[in-house]
Design a protein around this motif. Structure first.
Motif, PDB file in Angstrom:
ATOM      1  N   ASN A   1       0.818  -1.215   0.000  1.00 57.02           N
ATOM      2  CA  ASN A   1       0.000   0.000   0.000  1.00 57.02           C
ATOM      3  C   ASN A   1       0.853   1.267   0.000  1.00 57.02           C
ATOM      4  O   ASN A   1       1.677   1.465   0.875  1.00 57.02           O
ATOM      5  CB  ASN A   1      -0.944   0.012   1.211  1.00 57.02           C
ATOM      6  N   GLY A   2       0.625   2.100  -0.995  1.00 54.97           N
ATOM      7  CA  GLY A   2       1.329   3.372  -1.099  1.00 54.97           C
ATOM      8  C   GLY A   2       2.726   3.278  -1.661  1.00 54.97           C
ATOM      9  O   GLY A   2       3.442   4.265  -1.709  1.00 54.97           O
ATOM     10  N   LYS A   3       3.148   2.083  -2.105  1.00 49.99           N
ATOM     11  CA  LYS A   3       4.531   1.909  -2.558  1.00 49.99           C
ATOM     12  C   LYS A   3       4.612   1.200  -3.909  1.00 49.99           C
ATOM     13  O   LYS A   3       5.530   0.432  -4.151  1.00 49.99           O
ATOM     14  CB  LYS A   3       5.317   1.106  -1.523  1.00 49.99           C
ATOM     15  N   PHE A   4       3.668   1.452  -4.794  1.00 51.71           N
ATOM     16  CA  PHE A   4       3.649   0.725  -6.066  1.00 51.71           C
ATOM     17  C   PHE A   4       4.942   0.936  -6.845  1.00 51.71           C
ATOM     18  O   PHE A   4       5.519  -0.009  -7.371  1.00 51.71           O
ATOM     19  CB  PHE A   4       2.449   1.137  -6.928  1.00 51.71           C
ATOM     20  N   ARG A   5       5.405   2.190  -6.925  1.00 49.63           N
ATOM     21  CA  ARG A   5       6.609   2.477  -7.713  1.00 49.63           C
ATOM     22  C   ARG A   5       7.814   1.713  -7.168  1.00 49.63           C
ATOM     23  O   ARG A   5       8.577   1.115  -7.927  1.00 49.63           O
ATOM     24  CB  ARG A   5       6.895   3.974  -7.722  1.00 49.63           C
ATOM     25  N   ALA A   6       8.005   1.746  -5.866  1.00 47.71           N
ATOM     26  CA  ALA A   6       9.128   1.014  -5.264  1.00 47.71           C
ATOM     27  C   ALA A   6       8.956  -0.488  -5.487  1.00 47.71           C
ATOM     28  O   ALA A   6       9.921  -1.207  -5.765  1.00 47.71           O
ATOM     29  CB  ALA A   6       9.225   1.325  -3.773  1.00 47.71           C
ATOM     30  N   TRP A   7       7.722  -0.966  -5.394  1.00 48.50           N
ATOM     31  CA  TRP A   7       7.440  -2.393  -5.573  1.00 48.50           C
ATOM     32  C   TRP A   7       7.766  -2.852  -6.990  1.00 48.50           C
ATOM     33  O   TRP A   7       8.421  -3.873  -7.191  1.00 48.50           O
ATOM     34  CB  TRP A   7       5.966  -2.639  -5.234  1.00 48.50           C
ATOM     35  N   ILE A   8       7.323  -2.089  -7.979  1.00 51.16           N
ATOM     36  CA  ILE A   8       7.566  -2.480  -9.381  1.00 51.16           C
ATOM     37  C   ILE A   8       9.057  -2.387  -9.703  1.00 51.16           C
ATOM     38  O   ILE A   8       9.609  -3.207 -10.435  1.00 51.16           O
ATOM     39  CB  ILE A   8       6.685  -1.661 -10.363  1.00 51.16           C
ATOM     40  N   ASN A   9       9.756  -1.399  -9.114  1.00 52.14           N
ATOM     41  CA  ASN A   9      11.208  -1.301  -9.285  1.00 52.14           C
ATOM     42  C   ASN A   9      11.909  -2.494  -8.645  1.00 52.14           C
ATOM     43  O   ASN A   9      12.898  -2.990  -9.174  1.00 52.14           O
ATOM     44  CB  ASN A   9      11.735  -0.001  -8.667  1.00 52.14           C
ATOM     45  N   ARG A  10      11.414  -2.946  -7.488  1.00 53.75           N
ATOM     46  CA  ARG A  10      12.018  -4.097  -6.817  1.00 53.75           C
ATOM     47  C   ARG A  10      11.854  -5.355  -7.659  1.00 53.75           C
ATOM     48  O   ARG A  10      12.762  -6.187  -7.737  1.00 53.75           O
ATOM     49  CB  ARG A  10      11.409  -4.274  -5.420  1.00 53.75           C
ATOM     50  N   ILE A  11      10.707  -5.503  -8.300  1.00 54.40           N
ATOM     51  CA  ILE A  11      10.507  -6.657  -9.189  1.00 54.40           C
ATOM     52  C   ILE A  11      11.537  -6.613 -10.321  1.00 54.40           C
ATOM     53  O   ILE A  11      12.197  -7.614 -10.618  1.00 54.40           O
ATOM     54  CB  ILE A  11       9.073  -6.677  -9.765  1.00 54.40           C
ATOM     55  N   ALA A  12      11.677  -5.439 -10.951  1.00 55.49           N
ATOM     56  CA  ALA A  12      12.652  -5.287 -12.042  1.00 55.49           C
ATOM     57  C   ALA A  12      14.064  -5.588 -11.531  1.00 55.49           C
ATOM     58  O   ALA A  12      14.834  -6.301 -12.184  1.00 55.49           O
ATOM     59  CB  ALA A  12      12.570  -3.883 -12.627  1.00 55.49           C
ATOM     60  N   HIS A  13      14.388  -5.050 -10.367  1.00 52.08           N
ATOM     61  CA  HIS A  13      15.709  -5.262  -9.764  1.00 52.08           C
ATOM     62  C   HIS A  13      15.985  -6.755  -9.576  1.00 52.08           C
ATOM     63  O   HIS A  13      17.056  -7.257  -9.931  1.00 52.08           O
ATOM     64  CB  HIS A  13      15.758  -4.516  -8.426  1.00 52.08           C
ATOM     65  N   ASN A  14      15.027  -7.465  -9.013  1.00 54.27           N
ATOM     66  CA  ASN A  14      15.213  -8.899  -8.776  1.00 54.27           C
ATOM     67  C   ASN A  14      15.371  -9.672 -10.080  1.00 54.27           C
ATOM     68  O   ASN A  14      16.166 -10.616 -10.159  1.00 54.27           O
ATOM     69  CB  ASN A  14      14.051  -9.448  -7.955  1.00 54.27           C
ATOM     70  N   LEU A  15      14.624  -9.283 -11.101  1.00 55.22           N
ATOM     71  CA  LEU A  15      14.753  -9.956 -12.396  1.00 55.22           C
ATOM     72  C   LEU A  15      16.103  -9.657 -13.048  1.00 55.22           C
ATOM     73  O   LEU A  15      16.685 -10.517 -13.718  1.00 55.22           O
ATOM     74  CB  LEU A  15      13.604  -9.546 -13.322  1.00 55.22           C
ATOM     75  N   ILE A  16      16.621  -8.451 -12.853  1.00 51.63           N
ATOM     76  CA  ILE A  16      17.957  -8.113 -13.368  1.00 51.63           C
ATOM     77  C   ILE A  16      19.002  -8.990 -12.687  1.00 51.63           C
ATOM     78  O   ILE A  16      19.900  -9.539 -13.336  1.00 51.63           O
ATOM     79  CB  ILE A  16      18.262  -6.616 -13.157  1.00 51.63           C
TER      80      ILE A  16
END
Length: 197
Positions: free
Chosen positions: A72-87
């Motif tokens: 909640n309230g952290k979508f941008r950080a969450w989507i960046n974390r997904i990208a980071h983990n995939l990298i």
């Protein structure tokens, strides 16, 4: 569609979870450029960047549709974390295959002539400085490079950076400090002038 664009990220996630596919389209449009730029800047390969970008949003879709989104309230950080983990997953896979290459940069993201309105000479000097800065960033250890990119190119807070990279805020701040110190040291060693007179 217009009312959707005025909604917060969290409202859009809820709308999408309840079946409004256009809500996710708005989220995608809101973050696609910054997420893709972040991925490409690190992997330096258009095909890999596109694959990771698509996988990032597929994972987001699956998580939201399965009702497992809790940021909640952290979508941008969450989507960046997904990208980071995939990298990271991609680097691990490439390392196992011994095919890592950082020399496949087709687009120079830092030298964008649209960001300047000076003379041609000023433009040439600025482009050289940006090119030198990019070279300096490449000399940094991966953990320092990542924090610097997230802070200056993704404009994320150190709290978000800490969440994405899985370290404390102090560690993220320390990595940024060392990145800047290292860049200054390397610039001096290589006799690079990074200011416009």
């Amino acid at each position: 569609m217009i009312y959707l664009k005025q909604m917060t990220d969290e409202e859009l996630v809820i709308a999408y979870a309840h079946g409004n596919n256009t809500a996710f389209e708005v989220l995608l449009n809101r973050y696609k450029n910054s997420i893709y730029s972040y991925i490409f800047f690190i992997v330096r390969n258009r095909e890999i960047a596109e694959d990771i970008f698509q996988e990032t949003f597929v994972k987001a879709i699956m998580t939201i549709k399965q009702g497992r989104y809790t940021e909640n309230g952290k979508f941008r950080a969450w989507i960046n974390r997904i990208a980071h983990n995939l990298i990271i997953d991609n680097y691990r896979q490439e390392k196992n295959e011994q095919t890592i290459s950082n020399n496949e940069c087709e687009v120079d993201l830092l030298n964008n002539h649209k960001l300047s309105d000076g003379t041609v000479e000023d433009e040439i000097v600025k482009e050289q400085i940006l090119s030198d800065v990019k070279k300096l960033i490449d000399y940094l250890p991966d953990n320092q490079k990542e924090v610097l990119i997230l802070r200056y190119y993704q404009d994320l807070s150190f709290k978000d950076i800490a969440d994405i990279t899985g370290v404390s805020i102090n560690t993220a701040l320390g990595r940024m400090r060392y990145a800047i110190l290292n860049m200054r040291k390397i610039a001096e060693e290589k006799k690079m002038i990074l200011t416009v007179d």
